[in-house]
Design an enzyme around this catalytic site. Structure first.
Site, short mmCIF file in Angstrom:
data_model
loop_
_atom_site.label_atom_id
_atom_site.label_comp_id
_atom_site.label_asym_id
_atom_site.label_seq_id
_atom_site.Cartn_x
_atom_site.Cartn_y
_atom_site.Cartn_z
N ASN A 97 0.85 -1.19 0.00
CA ASN A 97 0.00 0.00 0.00
C ASN A 97 0.89 1.24 0.00
O ASN A 97 1.36 1.69 1.04
CB ASN A 97 -0.92 -0.01 1.22
CG ASN A 97 -1.97 -1.09 1.13
OD1 ASN A 97 -2.96 -0.96 0.40
ND2 ASN A 97 -1.75 -2.18 1.87
N GLU A 98 1.13 1.76 -1.19
CA GLU A 98 2.03 2.89 -1.36
C GLU A 98 1.35 4.20 -0.95
O GLU A 98 0.13 4.24 -0.73
CB GLU A 98 2.46 2.98 -2.83
CG GLU A 98 3.25 1.78 -3.33
CD GLU A 98 4.69 1.75 -2.82
OE1 GLU A 98 5.00 2.46 -1.85
OE2 GLU A 98 5.50 1.00 -3.40
N PRO A 99 2.13 5.29 -0.80
CA PRO A 99 1.53 6.59 -0.50
C PRO A 99 0.38 6.92 -1.43
O PRO A 99 0.47 6.71 -2.65
CB PRO A 99 2.71 7.55 -0.70
CG PRO A 99 3.91 6.73 -0.35
CD PRO A 99 3.61 5.35 -0.86
#
Length: 654
Positions: free
Chosen positions: A179-181
């Site tokens: 879950n990236e920025p």
């Protein structure tokens, strides 16, 4: 694990309840319950014990234990301990149902870099978990069916009543799972595009950055937050910045891990290095009352000088009072503190790292006698010596000391295949020229074939590793000769823990320690220099340092060891803070250029190295920039201005 760990008396530890942790004044800036350990091994064992207790509790009630599992370097020791408990203590996984966080899109179990391969290698192949209870997101689902597949993955987790326990690591972007920025707090399992920094951090497992997948399938933040219990891990200095943002910052989509602040039963487990930027460690005088040790006073005065943008001698009573440091002021106020601190930092500076002969050494970091010392510089990889302390190395040689250099590992995996291929072709041509008509180059044909297939193999072939090791040796001895070191004073230790043919290494063994011990016994040094740069992304520096410490512990009762001082250096990945430096060696512009030329002798590590890390600069650029920055910091404190400075800390083993 509703407890935290705090240090007492510098050595022992005491565990306290979550309620007590929340009530502690020192943790008032922290929004996630934290446990801090001296090292990752102790932390991993505690986590494994909690998981094992949950598995046994569920098994006793004939219930399924639903575990959410992570990949990456952080959980490896957890899995190793669980495997040990299975084999030695009878821990059964037959009631365990596992759901992994993520998988690279495009990879499957036949790919060595896939996470399903990782899980089988580190856990599933070694315990009695039922194959049908293993769930890892598939990286081979057709793109048009991904959304449907992800929904089914969510539904399968829900069908078991959700996750009982979720294990997490954290990326430097703040990602949990993948879950990236930008990920939302209610996001579910889905396809995601990987951040460049994430791909860069994971490139070590692939042949090159271009081979790292650009997409992945990951559980969502919302999926993770539904777990009944969450433990997140972070180890090493390079995680310190994101740990602070996660634990003390606001909940932001820019830092997906910060959403864990919203969970009722989460613990952030970390080592001291990862915790160093938390307010209670970085600037504890802001938090509340504390015991002012000498080390803490130095740290505080440097911080205040930098914050106020004033030299130490210009700091005022008001500067101290306004920044929670009034307790430092004695009877004579800021003047007395400033003079004492200024003198301390001034006395760390020396142009004689081996000690200045026939001089008063009362206020010098090194002893004057003996005037000519026997010295061992331990270098984890074949270029750490010149990158990290090349200026000091040169100074020691020029001042007439007997300098030995010990390359602890071959460094072979850091040589690109195309470099090895080039050298092999050169060797073949030399052989053909020397042998003439009698030449039989079949051995080279075998080597070329192995080199062509090297990237497809999980383990680099022995012959390929050998030629890469010879390349590193040749570069290392070239740099030593440039500095004026005799060949017999260059030692190739080839510590066995490193020689696995892959990034993952063996644990430190007795043979590794014995190799170090034997060299120290042979040289009987007055000085030892060792790499204390623990930000090395693959942990080789840490293992090499532990080997030296173990050897010193064995030898410390020997008479000659009473006259041996140990200095730790940094520089390739990280620098010592000014307040921690105990010996600062100024480097002139001419010496800095010679250091650069010595680094250039390591041609295989220039122009796009295999393990670049997060810093895109070449090693010589990093080194020079950091040395200059250290000099600038000394200048800003009001001390003498130099072109560059290399910093060292002393390790006391007696």
């Amino acid at each position: 694990m509703s407890v935290t760990m705090v240090k007492e008396s510098g050595a022992t530890t005491k565990r306290i309840s979550r309620k007590e942790w929340a009530a502690m004044e020192s943790t008032k800036f922290e929004k996630i319950h934290t446990e801090i350990f001296e090292g990752s091994l102790a932390a991993s064992k505690i986590i494994a014990q909690e998981i094992a207790a949950l598995i046994r509790y569920k098994s006793e009630r004939n219930e399924k234990c639903i575990l959410g599992l992570a990949t990456g370097s952080s959980p490896i020791q957890v899995y190793a301990e669980l495997v040990r408990m299975h084999k030695k203590e009878g821990l059964s996984f037959q009631h365990v149902v596992s759901f992994n966080l993520d998988e690279y899109y495009g990879l499957d179990k036949t790919d060595n870099q896939s996470y399903i391969h990782f899980m089988h290698h580190h856990l599933f192949n070694h315990v009695d978990i039922l194959p049908e209870n293993i769930n890892v997101p598939s990286g081979k689902i057709a793109f048009e069916h991904i959304a449907e597949y992800c929904t089914q993955y969510e539904e399968k987790i829900e069908s078991y009543g959700g996750l009982d326990f979720q294990l997490l690591g954290i990326g430097r972007t703040g990602h949990i799972g993948f879950n990236e920025p930008g990920s939302k707090i209610n996001s579910t399992t889905r396809m995601i595009t990987l951040d460049y920094l994430t791909r860069q951090d994971n490139a070590f497992a692939f042949s090159s950055m271009s081979d790292v997948p650009r997409k992945a399938v990951t559980m969502g933040v919302g999926t993770i937050l539904k777990a009944k219990r969450i433990v997140i891990m972070a180890y090493g200095m390079k995680k310190a910045e994101i740990v602070k943002k996660t634990v003390e910052g606001e909940m932001l989509t820019d830092v997906p891990a910060s959403f864990l602040q919203d969970h009722e039963d989460v613990t952030f487990v970390m080592d001291e290095s990862a915790a160093k930027d938390l307010t209670r460690f970085d600037t504890p005088w802001i938090v509340g009352d504390l015991e002012w040790t000498r080390e803490l006073k130095r740290k505080a005065v440097v911080w205040l000088s930098q914050k106020m943008k004033k030299p130490i001698l210009k700091l005022t009573d008001r500067d101290y009072n306004d920044n929670g440091m009034s307790e430092l002021l004695g009877e004579n106020g800021a003047y007395e503190v400033n003079i004492k601190m200024f003198n301390h930092f001034q006395h760390t500076i020396t142009g004689w790292p081996g000690g200045k002969p026939n001089a008063d050494d009362t206020n010098r970091p090194e002893r004057a006698t003996p005037g000519k010392k026997r010295i061992i510089i331990f270098s984890p990889h074949p270029d750490d010596d010149v990158i990290s302390m090349g200026g000091t190395f040169l100074r020691l040689v020029d001042q007439g000391h007997e300098v030995h250099v010990a390359y602890q590992t071959s460094g072979n995996i850091a040589v690109a295949d195309h470099e090895a291929f080039r050298f092999a072709e050169f060797a073949k041509e030399i052989y053909n020229y020397a042998a003439g008509e009698k030449a039989d180059s079949k051995v080279f044909d075998k080597l070329f074939k192995e080199l062509r297939n090297s990237s497809k193999s999980e383990t680099s072939p022995v012959d390929v590793r050998k030629i890469k090791a010879l390349i590193r040796r040749g570069e290392a001895i070239s740099a030593c000769r440039y500095y004026g070191i005799q060949d017999e004073q260059v030692h190739y230790l080839d510590m066995p823990f490193y020689e696995t043919g892959k990034v993952e290494k063996k644990p430190l063994g007795k043979e590794d320690v014995n190799i170090i011990k034997q060299l120290i016994e042979k040289v009987k040094p007055h000085q030892i220099y060792a790499a204390g740069d623990l930000a090395d992304p693959h942990g080789t520096h840490e293992v090499c340092l532990r080997a030296i410490f173990a050897a010193l512990d064995i030898l410390k009762k020997q008479k000659y060891m009473k006259d041996c001082w140990v200095w730790l250096y940094r520089g390739a990945w990280h620098e010592y803070p000014i307040d921690e430096i105990e010996m600062a060696v100024p480097i002139s512009p001419e010496e800095l250029m010679k250091k650069r030329m010595a680094i250039f002798r390591h041609q295989s590590q220039k122009d796009g190295v295999v393990f670049q890390g997060e810093d895109s600069r070449e090693f010589w650029q990093r080194s020079e920039d950091r040395n200059r920055q250290t000099a600038q910091m000394y200048d800003q404190l009001g001390l003498s201005e130099y072109e560059a400075i290399e910093g060292f800390r002393r390790y006391h083993f007696l």
